[in-house]
Motif scaffolding. Structure first.
Motif, PDB file in Angstrom:
ATOM      1  N   THR A  43       0.833  -1.199   0.000  1.00 35.13           N
ATOM      2  CA  THR A  43       0.000   0.000   0.000  1.00 35.13           C
ATOM      3  C   THR A  43       0.869   1.252   0.000  1.00 35.13           C
ATOM      4  OG1 THR A  43      -1.835   1.075   1.173  1.00 35.13           O
ATOM      5  CG2 THR A  43      -0.108   0.120   2.522  1.00 35.13           C
ATOM      6  N   GLN A  44       0.238   2.357  -0.312  1.00 34.74           N
ATOM      7  CA  GLN A  44       0.923   3.649  -0.279  1.00 34.74           C
ATOM      8  C   GLN A  44       0.931   4.185   1.149  1.00 34.74           C
ATOM      9  OE1 GLN A  44       2.504   5.095  -2.679  1.00 34.74           O
ATOM     10  NE2 GLN A  44       1.741   4.198  -4.586  1.00 34.74           N
ATOM     11  N   ILE A  45       2.103   4.589   1.624  1.00 34.37           N
ATOM     12  CA  ILE A  45       2.277   5.114   2.978  1.00 34.37           C
ATOM     13  C   ILE A  45       2.661   6.589   2.899  1.00 34.37           C
ATOM     14  CG2 ILE A  45       3.564   4.904   5.127  1.00 34.37           C
ATOM     15  CD1 ILE A  45       1.806   2.530   4.591  1.00 34.37           C
ATOM     16  N   PHE A  46       1.980   7.411   3.706  1.00 32.20           N
ATOM     17  CA  PHE A  46       2.289   8.846   3.721  1.00 32.20           C
ATOM     18  C   PHE A  46       3.448   9.114   4.668  1.00 32.20           C
ATOM     19  CE2 PHE A  46       1.671  13.149   5.469  1.00 32.20           C
ATOM     20  CZ  PHE A  46       1.753  13.878   4.285  1.00 32.20           C
ATOM     21  N   GLU A  47       4.459   9.807   4.148  1.00 27.59           N
ATOM     22  CA  GLU A  47       5.620  10.184   4.935  1.00 27.59           C
ATOM     23  C   GLU A  47       5.444  11.618   5.431  1.00 27.59           C
ATOM     24  OE1 GLU A  47       8.217   8.722   6.028  1.00 27.59           O
ATOM     25  OE2 GLU A  47       8.295   6.818   4.955  1.00 27.59           O
ATOM     26  N   GLY A  48       5.289  11.768   6.752  1.00 28.07           N
ATOM     27  CA  GLY A  48       5.084  13.103   7.311  1.00 28.07           C
ATOM     28  C   GLY A  48       6.281  14.010   7.133  1.00 28.07           C
ATOM     29  N   ASN A  49       7.499  13.434   7.144  1.00 24.42           N
ATOM     30  CA  ASN A  49       8.714  14.254   7.036  1.00 24.42           C
ATOM     31  C   ASN A  49       8.839  14.913   5.670  1.00 24.42           C
ATOM     32  OD1 ASN A  49       9.368  13.428   9.607  1.00 24.42           O
ATOM     33  ND2 ASN A  49      10.649  11.720   8.902  1.00 24.42           N
ATOM     34  N   THR A  50       8.464  14.155   4.625  1.00 20.34           N
ATOM     35  CA  THR A  50       8.620  14.663   3.260  1.00 20.34           C
ATOM     36  C   THR A  50       7.315  15.169   2.665  1.00 20.34           C
ATOM     37  OG1 THR A  50       8.261  12.455   2.322  1.00 20.34           O
ATOM     38  CG2 THR A  50      10.533  13.068   2.880  1.00 20.34           C
ATOM     39  N   HIS A  54       4.954   6.978  -0.376  1.00 17.12           N
ATOM     40  CA  HIS A  54       5.836   5.984  -0.973  1.00 17.12           C
ATOM     41  C   HIS A  54       5.176   4.607  -0.852  1.00 17.12           C
ATOM     42  CE1 HIS A  54       7.143   4.857   3.118  1.00 17.12           C
ATOM     43  NE2 HIS A  54       7.579   3.732   2.557  1.00 17.12           N
ATOM     44  N   PHE A  55       5.514   3.733  -1.787  1.00 20.38           N
ATOM     45  CA  PHE A  55       4.878   2.424  -1.840  1.00 20.38           C
ATOM     46  C   PHE A  55       5.622   1.442  -0.944  1.00 20.38           C
ATOM     47  CE2 PHE A  55       4.459  -1.773  -4.085  1.00 20.38           C
ATOM     48  CZ  PHE A  55       3.142  -1.992  -3.711  1.00 20.38           C
ATOM     49  N   LYS A  56       4.898   0.880   0.023  1.00 16.42           N
ATOM     50  CA  LYS A  56       5.457  -0.152   0.887  1.00 16.42           C
ATOM     51  C   LYS A  56       5.038  -1.501   0.342  1.00 16.42           C
ATOM     52  CE  LYS A  56       5.631  -1.896   5.621  1.00 16.42           C
ATOM     53  NZ  LYS A  56       5.111  -1.756   7.010  1.00 16.42           N
TER      54      LYS A  56
END
Length: 274
Positions: A43-50, A54-56
């Motif tokens: 699934t697609q994971i939202f990266e709070g830092n960037t 990104h796809f996990k």
């Protein structure tokens, strides 16, 4: 490949052993009623830092995937395997993601407990190259299991890899060069077409079944040290390749017949090339 048998016969252990002897990535997925497609594909994971996604990758991005008790998960999750098994890729948010090669799915199922299960549809069954039936061992074999069983040692025992993925891909390419005479191709075609014409079969084998039978017969020839396919190679593989692809008439099932019985009958009716 589908491996069918009652619990406790070592189906999962067999799949794990195959993953160990091949120097490849291995993943086991326990199929349950609450398993979602994204749990398998990723699934697609939202990266709070960037501030981006990104796809996990899920366990399907392994070279050997064990789908344990595949008939215990809903069709929506079962269907997640369709594109992977046919195209060697999965599509996430409209973007195709290629799977590693070689890619091999081993699915297990229990033939007795049907309550709360979801039988695989014909479209998905047809994508499995073969179905193996694991039965109870003989008396001597069962005694050998008990004599060699040491629980403490079993956890520590490691299986060494015997072949690399590069070598396996090389052998797979080599198998395609094994010669199959025209008479052998006609023999395979006759068997496949006979399954569609048999009066006790509602749904016969597809052209994909014929391709699987030819490919596996070539592999059988290599294992026997030959550079050509014989009718005996085909005979030995007809049942594993076709038994899960045939849909029998209810009358045949009421008479106690199964797919293997009909396959033997069809083999007797088709002329063997000389």
């Amino acid at each position: 490949m589908i491996v069918e048998g009652v619990p406790g016969l070592g189906k999962t252990l067999m799949a794990r052993a195959l993953g160990a002897v091949i120097d490849s990535s291995f993943a086991r997925v326990q199929f349950t009623p609450d398993l979602m497609p994204s749990d398998v594909t990723g699934t697609q994971i939202f990266e709070g830092n960037t501030g981006s996604f990104h796809f996990k990758r899920g366990p399907l991005f392994s070279q050997i995937v064990l789908a344990d008790e595949i008939n215990r998960t809903p069709p929506k999750t079962q269907a997640a395997l369709l594109e992977a098994m046919e195209e060697g890729q999965v599509t996430v948010d409209g973007k195709p993601e290629a799977l590693p090669q070689p890619f091999f799915v081993i699915a297990t199922q229990n033939p007795l407990e049907y309550e709360g299960t979801y039988p695989l549809p014909e479209a998905q069954l047809d994508r499995f190259a073969m179905k193996l039936i694991v039965d109870y061992p003989g008396e001597e074999e069962e005694l050998a299991i008990l004599r060699s069983h040491h629980f403490a040692q079993r956890r520590e025992k490691k299986i060494s890899s015997l072949i690399t993925t590069e070598e396996l891909l090389h052998f797979r390419e080599w198998i395609t060069q094994i010669h199959a005479e025209e008479s052998v191709l006609i023999y395979i075609t006759s068997i496949i077409r006979a399954t569609r014409e048999h009066p006790q079969v509602m749904l016969g084998a597809s052209p994909r079944a014929g391709v699987s039978l030819l490919s596996l017969s070539r592999a059988s020839a290599v294992m026997d040290g030959r550079s050509y396919v014989t009718p005996d190679d085909i005979k030995g593989l007809v049942a594993p390749v076709l038994r899960h692809r045939l849909l029998l008439h209810p009358d045949a099932e009421l008479e106690g017949m199964d797919a293997d019985d009909l396959i033997r009958e069809i083999l007797r009716s088709v002329s063997v090339p000389r």
